[in-house]
Design a protein around this motif. Structure first.
Motif, PDB file in Angstrom:
ATOM      1  N   LEU A  40       3.292   4.051   2.607  1.00 59.97           N
ATOM      2  CA  LEU A  40       2.147   4.483   3.048  1.00 59.97           C
ATOM      3  C   LEU A  40       0.851   3.507   2.572  1.00 59.97           C
ATOM      4  O   LEU A  40       0.194   2.857   3.307  1.00 59.97           O
ATOM      5  CB  LEU A  40       1.746   5.945   2.627  1.00 59.97           C
ATOM      6  CG  LEU A  40       0.338   6.335   3.263  1.00 59.97           C
ATOM      7  CD1 LEU A  40       0.340   6.454   4.893  1.00 59.97           C
ATOM      8  CD2 LEU A  40       0.088   7.825   2.983  1.00 59.97           C
ATOM      9  N   TYR A  41       0.746   3.380   1.289  1.00 62.97           N
ATOM     10  CA  TYR A  41      -0.171   2.416   0.592  1.00 62.97           C
ATOM     11  C   TYR A  41      -0.155   0.861   0.921  1.00 62.97           C
ATOM     12  O   TYR A  41      -1.026   0.405   1.334  1.00 62.97           O
ATOM     13  CB  TYR A  41      -0.181   2.665  -1.046  1.00 62.97           C
ATOM     14  CG  TYR A  41      -0.686   3.884  -1.600  1.00 62.97           C
ATOM     15  CD1 TYR A  41      -1.909   4.372  -0.902  1.00 62.97           C
ATOM     16  CD2 TYR A  41      -0.084   4.817  -2.114  1.00 62.97           C
ATOM     17  CE1 TYR A  41      -2.452   5.580  -1.448  1.00 62.97           C
ATOM     18  CE2 TYR A  41      -0.627   6.044  -2.556  1.00 62.97           C
ATOM     19  CZ  TYR A  41      -2.019   6.452  -2.087  1.00 62.97           C
ATOM     20  OH  TYR A  41      -2.341   7.497  -2.606  1.00 62.97           O
ATOM     21  N   VAL A  42       1.370   0.642   1.167  1.00 63.14           N
ATOM     22  CA  VAL A  42       1.556  -0.864   1.578  1.00 63.14           C
ATOM     23  C   VAL A  42       1.287  -1.001   2.931  1.00 63.14           C
ATOM     24  O   VAL A  42       0.832  -2.273   2.985  1.00 63.14           O
ATOM     25  CB  VAL A  42       2.998  -1.126   1.336  1.00 63.14           C
ATOM     26  CG1 VAL A  42       3.477  -2.466   1.892  1.00 63.14           C
ATOM     27  CG2 VAL A  42       3.391  -1.243  -0.434  1.00 63.14           C
ATOM     28  N   THR A  43       1.445  -0.100   3.893  1.00 60.93           N
ATOM     29  CA  THR A  43       1.025  -0.371   5.329  1.00 60.93           C
ATOM     30  C   THR A  43      -0.701  -0.659   5.296  1.00 60.93           C
ATOM     31  O   THR A  43      -0.610  -1.328   6.236  1.00 60.93           O
ATOM     32  CB  THR A  43       1.215   0.681   5.714  1.00 60.93           C
ATOM     33  OG1 THR A  43       0.458   2.065   5.594  1.00 60.93           O
ATOM     34  CG2 THR A  43       2.612   1.092   6.397  1.00 60.93           C
ATOM     35  N   TYR A  44      -1.386  -0.085   4.391  1.00 63.83           N
ATOM     36  CA  TYR A  44      -2.894  -0.515   4.382  1.00 63.83           C
ATOM     37  C   TYR A  44      -2.987  -1.982   3.975  1.00 63.83           C
ATOM     38  O   TYR A  44      -3.935  -2.664   4.393  1.00 63.83           O
ATOM     39  CB  TYR A  44      -3.407   0.349   3.515  1.00 63.83           C
ATOM     40  CG  TYR A  44      -3.702   1.819   4.015  1.00 63.83           C
ATOM     41  CD1 TYR A  44      -4.328   2.045   5.390  1.00 63.83           C
ATOM     42  CD2 TYR A  44      -3.130   2.688   3.109  1.00 63.83           C
ATOM     43  CE1 TYR A  44      -4.231   3.319   5.505  1.00 63.83           C
ATOM     44  CE2 TYR A  44      -3.506   3.996   3.564  1.00 63.83           C
ATOM     45  CZ  TYR A  44      -3.961   4.411   4.754  1.00 63.83           C
ATOM     46  OH  TYR A  44      -3.982   5.763   4.989  1.00 63.83           O
ATOM     47  N   LEU A  45      -2.210  -2.701   3.367  1.00 61.68           N
ATOM     48  CA  LEU A  45      -2.233  -4.142   2.871  1.00 61.68           C
ATOM     49  C   LEU A  45      -1.720  -5.153   4.189  1.00 61.68           C
ATOM     50  O   LEU A  45      -1.740  -6.449   3.862  1.00 61.68           O
ATOM     51  CB  LEU A  45      -1.373  -4.343   1.730  1.00 61.68           C
ATOM     52  CG  LEU A  45      -1.845  -3.583   0.461  1.00 61.68           C
ATOM     53  CD1 LEU A  45      -0.813  -3.588  -0.536  1.00 61.68           C
ATOM     54  CD2 LEU A  45      -3.454  -3.721   0.190  1.00 61.68           C
ATOM     55  N   GLY A  46      -0.947  -4.741   5.186  1.00 61.43           N
ATOM     56  CA  GLY A  46      -0.736  -5.489   6.234  1.00 61.43           C
ATOM     57  C   GLY A  46       1.149  -5.818   6.338  1.00 61.43           C
ATOM     58  O   GLY A  46       1.469  -5.364   5.354  1.00 61.43           O
ATOM     59  N   ALA A  47       1.211  -6.402   7.434  1.00 61.95           N
ATOM     60  CA  ALA A  47       2.570  -6.559   7.892  1.00 61.95           C
ATOM     61  C   ALA A  47       3.081  -7.469   6.819  1.00 61.95           C
ATOM     62  O   ALA A  47       4.123  -7.391   6.352  1.00 61.95           O
ATOM     63  CB  ALA A  47       2.531  -7.466   9.158  1.00 61.95           C
ATOM     64  N   GLU A  48       2.416  -8.610   6.215  1.00 59.49           N
ATOM     65  CA  GLU A  48       3.117  -9.365   5.157  1.00 59.49           C
ATOM     66  C   GLU A  48       3.509  -8.618   4.056  1.00 59.49           C
ATOM     67  O   GLU A  48       4.665  -9.021   3.319  1.00 59.49           O
ATOM     68  CB  GLU A  48       2.174 -10.528   4.863  1.00 59.49           C
ATOM     69  CG  GLU A  48       2.425 -11.570   3.923  1.00 59.49           C
ATOM     70  CD  GLU A  48       1.447 -12.636   3.669  1.00 59.49           C
ATOM     71  OE1 GLU A  48       1.392 -13.120   2.414  1.00 59.49           O
ATOM     72  OE2 GLU A  48       0.970 -13.313   4.705  1.00 59.49           O
ATOM     73  N   ALA A  49       2.571  -7.581   3.498  1.00 64.17           N
ATOM     74  CA  ALA A  49       2.788  -6.879   2.340  1.00 64.17           C
ATOM     75  C   ALA A  49       4.063  -5.976   2.627  1.00 64.17           C
ATOM     76  O   ALA A  49       4.964  -5.729   1.771  1.00 64.17           O
ATOM     77  CB  ALA A  49       1.768  -5.921   2.033  1.00 64.17           C
TER      78      ALA A  49
END
Length: 118
Positions: A40-49
């Protein structure tokens, strides 16, 4: 042995199963819940993350794959040794397997580190 022996379960036997099964299930639930929150937290960082997280997850799967296989095989062997009342051999087998699993993990780690660096 009667067929009824395989069908009828006692409360004591069910309690012994649940004493092992519930902590095992909780460990898996906690792990997957943490992975869900992390994703969930990584989704806020974008597709590359997200792609990076997936690649890192795949690499870590290879790292512990061999240790898990050694652990599963060891549990079968230890179960047979304990059933044969060879507890000292079972104890020794566990520590030998831990050494092999650690060695396999270190070798795979070194291979992955050097392949990424080159």
């Amino acid at each position: 042995m009667d067929f009824e022996y395989y069908i009828k379960l006692s409360k004591h036997f069910i309690g012994k199963i649940l004493r092992i099964g519930i902590p095992s299930a909780m460990e898996s639930m906690v792990y997957h819940s943490c992975q869900l929150v992390f994703t969930l937290y990584v989704t806020y960082l974008g597709a590359e993350a997200m792609a990076t997280k997936q690649y890192a997850g795949n690499i870590s799967s290879y790292i512990y794959l061999f240790s898990m296989a050694i652990g599963m095989g060891t549990s079968i062997i230890v179960g047979r040794l304990v059933g044969a009342r060879r507890k000292d051999d079972a104890y020794k087998r566990v520590f030998d397997s831990v050494k092999w699993a650690l060695l396999a993990t270190v070798i795979i780690d070194v291979i992955i580190i050097f392949s990424v660096c080159l």
